[in-house]
Scaffold this motif. Sequence first.
Motif, PDB file in Angstrom:
ATOM      1  N   PRO A  85       4.185  59.248  -1.106  1.00 53.43           N
ATOM      2  CA  PRO A  85       4.701  60.221  -2.070  1.00 53.43           C
ATOM      3  C   PRO A  85       4.825  61.642  -1.530  1.00 53.43           C
ATOM      4  O   PRO A  85       5.611  62.433  -2.053  1.00 53.43           O
ATOM      5  CB  PRO A  85       3.669  60.161  -3.208  1.00 53.43           C
ATOM      6  CG  PRO A  85       3.030  58.822  -3.077  1.00 53.43           C
ATOM      7  CD  PRO A  85       2.995  58.534  -1.603  1.00 53.43           C
ATOM      8  N   SER A  86       4.053  61.984  -0.499  1.00 57.56           N
ATOM      9  CA  SER A  86       4.086  63.349   0.025  1.00 57.56           C
ATOM     10  C   SER A  86       5.269  63.601   0.958  1.00 57.56           C
ATOM     11  O   SER A  86       5.571  64.759   1.279  1.00 57.56           O
ATOM     12  CB  SER A  86       2.785  63.659   0.771  1.00 57.56           C
ATOM     13  OG  SER A  86       2.639  62.815   1.902  1.00 57.56           O
ATOM     14  N   LYS A  87       5.942  62.562   1.413  1.00 53.28           N
ATOM     15  CA  LYS A  87       7.055  62.732   2.354  1.00 53.28           C
ATOM     16  C   LYS A  87       8.339  63.022   1.587  1.00 53.28           C
ATOM     17  O   LYS A  87       8.701  62.305   0.654  1.00 53.28           O
ATOM     18  CB  LYS A  87       7.233  61.485   3.218  1.00 53.28           C
ATOM     19  CG  LYS A  87       6.073  61.220   4.164  1.00 53.28           C
ATOM     20  CD  LYS A  87       6.362  60.053   5.073  1.00 53.28           C
ATOM     21  CE  LYS A  87       5.173  59.709   5.961  1.00 53.28           C
ATOM     22  NZ  LYS A  87       4.823  60.809   6.872  1.00 53.28           N
ATOM     23  N   THR A  88       9.020  64.082   1.988  1.00 52.09           N
ATOM     24  CA  THR A  88      10.271  64.479   1.336  1.00 52.09           C
ATOM     25  C   THR A  88      11.389  64.562   2.362  1.00 52.09           C
ATOM     26  O   THR A  88      11.141  64.679   3.577  1.00 52.09           O
ATOM     27  CB  THR A  88      10.126  65.839   0.648  1.00 52.09           C
ATOM     28  OG1 THR A  88       9.876  66.846   1.650  1.00 52.09           O
ATOM     29  CG2 THR A  88       8.993  65.826  -0.362  1.00 52.09           C
TER      30      THR A  88
ATOM     31  N   GLY B 295       7.591  70.146   3.808  1.00 53.20           N
ATOM     32  CA  GLY B 295       7.604  69.452   2.525  1.00 53.20           C
ATOM     33  C   GLY B 295       6.951  70.256   1.426  1.00 53.20           C
ATOM     34  O   GLY B 295       7.442  70.297   0.286  1.00 53.20           O
TER      35      GLY B 295
ATOM     36  N   PRO C 167       9.012  57.339  -2.146  1.00 53.20           N
ATOM     37  CA  PRO C 167       7.923  57.576  -3.102  1.00 53.20           C
ATOM     38  C   PRO C 167       6.935  56.425  -3.245  1.00 53.20           C
ATOM     39  O   PRO C 167       5.761  56.660  -3.529  1.00 53.20           O
ATOM     40  CB  PRO C 167       8.667  57.839  -4.419  1.00 53.20           C
ATOM     41  CG  PRO C 167      10.031  57.254  -4.235  1.00 53.20           C
ATOM     42  CD  PRO C 167      10.335  57.411  -2.783  1.00 53.20           C
TER      43      PRO C 167
ATOM     44  N   GLY D 121      10.058  70.981  -0.182  1.00 47.96           N
ATOM     45  CA  GLY D 121      10.258  69.603  -0.596  1.00 47.96           C
ATOM     46  C   GLY D 121      10.638  69.436  -2.058  1.00 47.96           C
ATOM     47  O   GLY D 121       9.936  69.941  -2.942  1.00 47.96           O
TER      48      GLY D 121
ATOM     49  N   HIS E 130      13.029  66.358  -2.804  1.00 50.06           N
ATOM     50  CA  HIS E 130      13.487  64.977  -2.925  1.00 50.06           C
ATOM     51  C   HIS E 130      12.584  64.045  -2.110  1.00 50.06           C
ATOM     52  O   HIS E 130      12.537  64.147  -0.886  1.00 50.06           O
ATOM     53  CB  HIS E 130      14.934  64.856  -2.449  1.00 50.06           C
ATOM     54  CG  HIS E 130      15.874  65.787  -3.142  1.00 50.06           C
ATOM     55  ND1 HIS E 130      16.120  67.073  -2.686  1.00 50.06           N
ATOM     56  CD2 HIS E 130      16.618  65.624  -4.268  1.00 50.06           C
ATOM     57  CE1 HIS E 130      16.978  67.661  -3.498  1.00 50.06           C
ATOM     58  NE2 HIS E 130      17.293  66.805  -4.469  1.00 50.06           N
ATOM     59  N   LYS E 131      11.882  63.173  -2.795  1.00 45.84           N
ATOM     60  CA  LYS E 131      10.980  62.245  -2.107  1.00 45.84           C
ATOM     61  C   LYS E 131      11.791  61.218  -1.328  1.00 45.84           C
ATOM     62  O   LYS E 131      12.758  60.660  -1.835  1.00 45.84           O
ATOM     63  CB  LYS E 131      10.057  61.555  -3.107  1.00 45.84           C
ATOM     64  CG  LYS E 131       9.126  62.532  -3.813  1.00 45.84           C
ATOM     65  CD  LYS E 131       8.138  61.802  -4.692  1.00 45.84           C
ATOM     66  CE  LYS E 131       7.234  62.787  -5.432  1.00 45.84           C
ATOM     67  NZ  LYS E 131       6.449  63.615  -4.513  1.00 45.84           N
TER      68      LYS E 131
END
Length: 316
Positions: free
Chosen positions: A219-222, A205, A215, A209, A211-212
């Motif tokens: 928010p940190s996961k894409t 990510g 969110p 990264g 594209h979330k």
Amino acid sequence: MSAASNELIDLVLGIFPLLGVASVVGYVLQKRLSPDGTNAAIENLNARIKAWWVMVILIGIAFMAGRIGVLLLFAFCSFAALREFVTLTNTRRADHWALAAAFFVVLPIQYGLLWEKQYGIFSIFIPVYAFLFMPIIAVLRGDTERFLIRIAEVQWALMICVFCASHVPALLTLTIPGYEDRNVLLIAFLVIVVQLSDVLQYVWGKLLGRHKIAPRLSPSKTVEGFIGGVASATLIGAALWWITPFTPLQAGALAFVITLMGFFGGLVMSAIKRDRGVKDWGQLIEGHGGLIDRLDSVVFSAPVFFHLVRYWWSLT
């Protein structure tokens, strides 16, 4: 020395050098980019590395201690996780009896059933008997305000922190032909693959990264981190086939399933934190938040992994 012990030593000899390299990299980055401790990302990275050293050592000691060590470790984890979860629930004075029963009756019985290898009652004790027992205890206090919400929260806490978590040491109770006395390696496989998936999703990510994926929850996961992390962890799981009773293809398929469950488990637990307005479940582990912050992906994947392994061998 048993084959399982030799393979555990091989794993440790592989993990410790990786942590050593990570520690050196963290030290160099801190000296160059954060000599005064003002770079939050670098400081967080080093805190996480230190925490991983502690966790790997504790888990390694438990594994080497055998069945009793693993059971005690995860019983403690369930107790600590249950305590973290309860602190964020809408409990009232009338719930104290039910909570006491959860900590000092339900949890010990669940792990006692594991010690006695009573899989039948172990698998239904919490979702049937404890779920019916908790509201009975609470209703005797006569407090009906937000009763359904309060009981549901205690039941969900038991389900996640005790029932799901206890399926990790439950892997020791499985009987797999040709794999006798090596079941602890299944726990190592589960923990390593799921935890590395979390780490690799974060790394991919940060690298790619754009594209979330959720969110409002995390928010940190894409999308890029999710795909890269799951794919990488699946390949690592296939490469670790030698510590399992499976072929590389089977081990990779299992790794894929548990990394998916771990990812969605993390989202579910993030949703609960957002609902409660907190960033972490607790501060038990420096750099990692609370124990549930580290266990969320494991507890969601553990029951699925347990039953896939159990029924695979019962049908062959």
